[in-house]
Design an enzyme around this catalytic site. Structure first.
Site, mmCIF file in Angstrom:
data_model
loop_
_atom_site.group_PDB
_atom_site.id
_atom_site.type_symbol
_atom_site.label_atom_id
_atom_site.label_comp_id
_atom_site.label_asym_id
_atom_site.label_seq_id
_atom_site.Cartn_x
_atom_site.Cartn_y
_atom_site.Cartn_z
ATOM 1 N N HIS A 32 0.441 10.937 3.798
ATOM 2 C CA HIS A 32 1.638 10.682 2.993
ATOM 3 C C HIS A 32 2.904 10.874 3.835
ATOM 4 O O HIS A 32 3.897 10.187 3.622
ATOM 5 C CB HIS A 32 1.673 11.638 1.788
ATOM 6 C CG HIS A 32 0.574 11.375 0.805
ATOM 7 N ND1 HIS A 32 0.804 10.795 -0.432
ATOM 8 C CD2 HIS A 32 -0.756 11.582 0.881
ATOM 9 C CE1 HIS A 32 -0.354 10.669 -1.072
ATOM 10 N NE2 HIS A 32 -1.314 11.147 -0.300
ATOM 11 N N ASP A 128 7.484 10.681 -2.945
ATOM 12 C CA ASP A 128 6.107 10.229 -3.052
ATOM 13 C C ASP A 128 5.772 10.093 -4.544
ATOM 14 O O ASP A 128 6.174 10.926 -5.358
ATOM 15 C CB ASP A 128 5.187 11.273 -2.405
ATOM 16 C CG ASP A 128 3.802 10.730 -2.148
ATOM 17 O OD1 ASP A 128 3.477 10.516 -0.977
ATOM 18 O OD2 ASP A 128 3.044 10.509 -3.124
ATOM 19 N N THR A 150 1.811 5.504 -1.585
ATOM 20 C CA THR A 150 1.188 5.384 -0.265
ATOM 21 C C THR A 150 -0.240 4.828 -0.334
ATOM 22 O O THR A 150 -0.903 4.719 0.696
ATOM 23 C CB THR A 150 1.172 6.746 0.458
ATOM 24 O OG1 THR A 150 0.467 7.674 -0.362
ATOM 25 C CG2 THR A 150 2.572 7.265 0.708
ATOM 26 N N SER A 289 -7.338 12.968 7.973
ATOM 27 C CA SER A 289 -6.740 14.295 8.172
ATOM 28 C C SER A 289 -7.264 15.363 7.239
ATOM 29 O O SER A 289 -7.057 16.544 7.478
ATOM 30 C CB SER A 289 -5.226 14.192 8.003
ATOM 31 O OG SER A 289 -4.931 13.747 6.696
ATOM 32 N N SER A 366 -11.948 5.476 4.968
ATOM 33 C CA SER A 366 -11.251 4.507 4.120
ATOM 34 C C SER A 366 -9.988 5.051 3.465
ATOM 35 O O SER A 366 -9.646 4.702 2.332
ATOM 36 C CB SER A 366 -12.187 3.931 3.032
ATOM 37 O OG SER A 366 -13.261 3.265 3.634
ATOM 38 N N TRP A 368 -6.019 4.935 3.002
ATOM 39 C CA TRP A 368 -5.267 3.679 2.940
ATOM 40 C C TRP A 368 -4.565 3.362 4.258
ATOM 41 O O TRP A 368 -4.547 2.218 4.722
ATOM 42 C CB TRP A 368 -4.274 3.671 1.773
ATOM 43 C CG TRP A 368 -3.533 2.361 1.693
ATOM 44 C CD1 TRP A 368 -2.197 2.159 1.768
ATOM 45 C CD2 TRP A 368 -4.119 1.040 1.538
ATOM 46 N NE1 TRP A 368 -1.900 0.820 1.681
ATOM 47 C CE2 TRP A 368 -3.059 0.113 1.539
ATOM 48 C CE3 TRP A 368 -5.430 0.563 1.415
ATOM 49 C CZ2 TRP A 368 -3.275 -1.269 1.404
ATOM 50 C CZ3 TRP A 368 -5.640 -0.807 1.296
ATOM 51 C CH2 TRP A 368 -4.573 -1.703 1.289
ATOM 52 N N LEU A 372 -5.258 -0.030 6.460
ATOM 53 C CA LEU A 372 -4.202 -0.981 6.844
ATOM 54 C C LEU A 372 -4.097 -1.123 8.363
ATOM 55 O O LEU A 372 -3.941 -2.227 8.890
ATOM 56 C CB LEU A 372 -2.859 -0.461 6.346
ATOM 57 C CG LEU A 372 -2.297 -0.982 5.041
ATOM 58 C CD1 LEU A 372 -0.900 -0.418 4.820
ATOM 59 C CD2 LEU A 372 -2.231 -2.504 5.002
ATOM 60 N N GLU A 373 -4.191 0.025 9.045
ATOM 61 C CA GLU A 373 -4.056 0.001 10.505
ATOM 62 C C GLU A 373 -5.194 -0.819 11.131
ATOM 63 O O GLU A 373 -4.985 -1.551 12.096
ATOM 64 C CB GLU A 373 -4.060 1.441 11.041
ATOM 65 C CG GLU A 373 -2.765 2.198 10.682
ATOM 66 C CD GLU A 373 -2.890 3.721 10.747
ATOM 67 O OE1 GLU A 373 -3.883 4.220 11.305
ATOM 68 O OE2 GLU A 373 -1.989 4.408 10.232
#
Ligand code: UDP
Length: 467
Positions: A32, A128, A150, A289, A366, A368, A372-373
């Protein structure tokens, strides 16, 4: 009313214009913090806004990487419960805790900031979406609040559709239940076995989702880290159901990388090691993380990687394996036997790893940002989702965009090996590469001048400038 299409005036902000202030408030977790700080940089550079970040003490960002921003820390009291973080897998417990413990310090901090003389007009607050308590605070102070979501549009729709209160049994099915493999009627992309992974506490999740969605709808607008071409039908539904503007200007990391907001130092030495590997030969494994894996999953992974015969780069955070400090429980002679074929690091420069020609597939939890990266760099995925939005993202990857394989049954090495082969060696993998290459191309076009993300950014800057 309406979204996306209604904010039509485009105005390019000149660097010499008097800037206004925006106050941003990220949720204190890596997945985030990265997009919020990227958004702050985007608005600073492309909108010429002054940026103030209010942040929790827990996981506080490295302010010295952002000399152009002002940082204010608040006492979140998260450290009082942080020890339970490894063992308690009810994420909503932490989110609800933060939504209570931050109220007073956040409000006091915001009042102080608004009262600062000669610092310029504060245009709006961007928080957020999971910090739902901030809507009441901003209403009290008459300050427009926008939210940064996010996760994906699809995840937000799925969250909104799931019957947390009325059908809690949905979340507790086991392999022996006949419905386990069945599709969830309220969101038929998902199987029952997926939603069991989303949360261990359906009631708590329901309360959290209601609070989040209601305050998103009460906000002045939603900023999404996604791009229109990736989630077009979902965007149409959100546009219809949320009567406030939505801005899809992602992927944010294409404007600014996440390295400066990394909470753990990235090990950059592995980039030169990757240089020695053939194109598309290497498996990159990282579970983000906050995921923790069991000792038995760790052993399956280690033994499998030792035998697979392909180069691998494996991220294991300290404390990631239950009961271990780091990698002390690796099978005997693992490092010796794998030699130069594999590398284990505590934290990687993920964008660069994914962009490296040697990376052939990404075995991911997985999250997000990771999803995306990977799309941005055209790397197909093996998905091992653990909780929250992860199983939803995994379904989109495997069944909607068809750019990866979802390990639906957990850590079975036979299945894992098959997934690796499907992606790295079969024609099916070539097809996945081709589909993800097309997505990457659309994404790059969306970021170009006149593209959907670029236009959305311009509209957002104009929209905020009107507050
Ligand atoms: N990341 C990184 N190095 C790593 C693993 C992850 O820099 O070794 C970054 C990654 O690029 C992404 C973020 O950490 O931006 C993880 O976010 P994601 O939403 O994928 O997962 P979360 O950590 O929130 O579960």
């Amino acid at each position: 009313m309406n979204t996306q299409g209604t904010v039509t005036t485009l105005r390019s902000v000149q660097p010499s214009e008097t800037r206004r202030r925006i106050i941003l408030f990220p949720l204190p977790f890596q997945g985030h913090i990265n997009p919020m700080l990227q958004l702050a940089n985007i608005l600073h550079t492309h909108g010429c806004f002054h940026i103030t970040i209010i942040h929790a003490e827990f996981n506080s960002p490295n302010c010295s990487n952002y000399p152009h921003f002002t940082f204010k820390s608040i006492k979140d009291r998260f450290s009082e419960i942080a020890d339970q973080f490894v063992t308690n897998n009810d994420v909503t417990y932490y989110l609800k805790y933060l939504n209570r413990s931050c109220v007073d310090p956040f409000k006091e901090c915001l009042i102080e900031l608004l009262a600062e003389p000669n610092k310029g007009h504060v245009s709006c607050l961007i928080t957020d979406a999971t910090f739902y308590f901030t809507q009441a605070v901003s209403d009290d102070l008459n300050l427009p609040r926008m939210v940064l979501r996010t996760s994906s549009l699809g995840c937000t729709l799925a969250y909104g559709a799931l019957p947390y209160y009325s059908k809690t049994s949905y979340f507790h099915l086991t392999k022996d239940d006949s419905d386990y493999e069945g599709l969830v009627p309220e969101y038929p992309l998902l199987k029952f076995k997926d939603i069991g992974k989303i949360t261990t506490n359906p009631q708590g999740m329901g309360e959290f989702v209601n609070n989040m969605l209601n305050t998103m709808k009460a906000s002045s607008g939603i900023i999404w880290n996604t791009f229109k071409e990736l989630e077009e039908p979902e965007l149409q539904t959100i546009t219809r159901d949320f009567e406030i503007p939505s801005f899809t200007l992602g992927p944010f990391h294409k404007y600014f990388p996440a390295s400066s907001s990394s909470l753990i130092q990235q090990d950059r030495t592995i980039l030169s090691w990757l240089d020695t590997k053939p194109p598309k030969s290497t498996i990159y494994i990282s579970f983000g993380s906050s995921t923790h894996i069991t000792e038995s999953e760790f052993q399956i992974l280690a033994n499998g990687l030792a035998n697979i015969g392909l180069p691998f780069l494996w991220v294991i955070r300290p404390g990631m394996v239950h009961g271990s400090e780091w990698i002390e429980s690796l099978p005997e002679k693992f490092l010796e036997n794998t030699g130069d074929k594999g590398r284990i690091v505590k934290w990687a420069p993920q964008h660069e790893v994914l962009a490296h020609p040697a990376t052939g597939c990404f075995w991911t939890h997985s999250g997000w940002n990771s999803t995306l990266e990977s799309i941005c760099e055209g790397v197909p995925m093996i998905c091992s989702p653990y909780f929250a939005d992860q199983p939803i993202n995994a379904r989109y990857v495997s069944h909607v965009w068809k750019i990866g394989v979802y390990l639906e049954n957990g850590f079975e090495w036979v299945e894992i090996e098959m997934a690796i082969k499907r992606i790295m060696m079969d024609t099916e993998g070539e097809e996945m590469h081709e589909r993800i290459r097309c997505l990457k191309e659309k994404l790059n076009i969306s970021l170009d001048e006149g593209g959907s993300s670029h236009q959305s950014l311009m509209k957002l800057v104009d929209y905020i400038s009107l507050f």
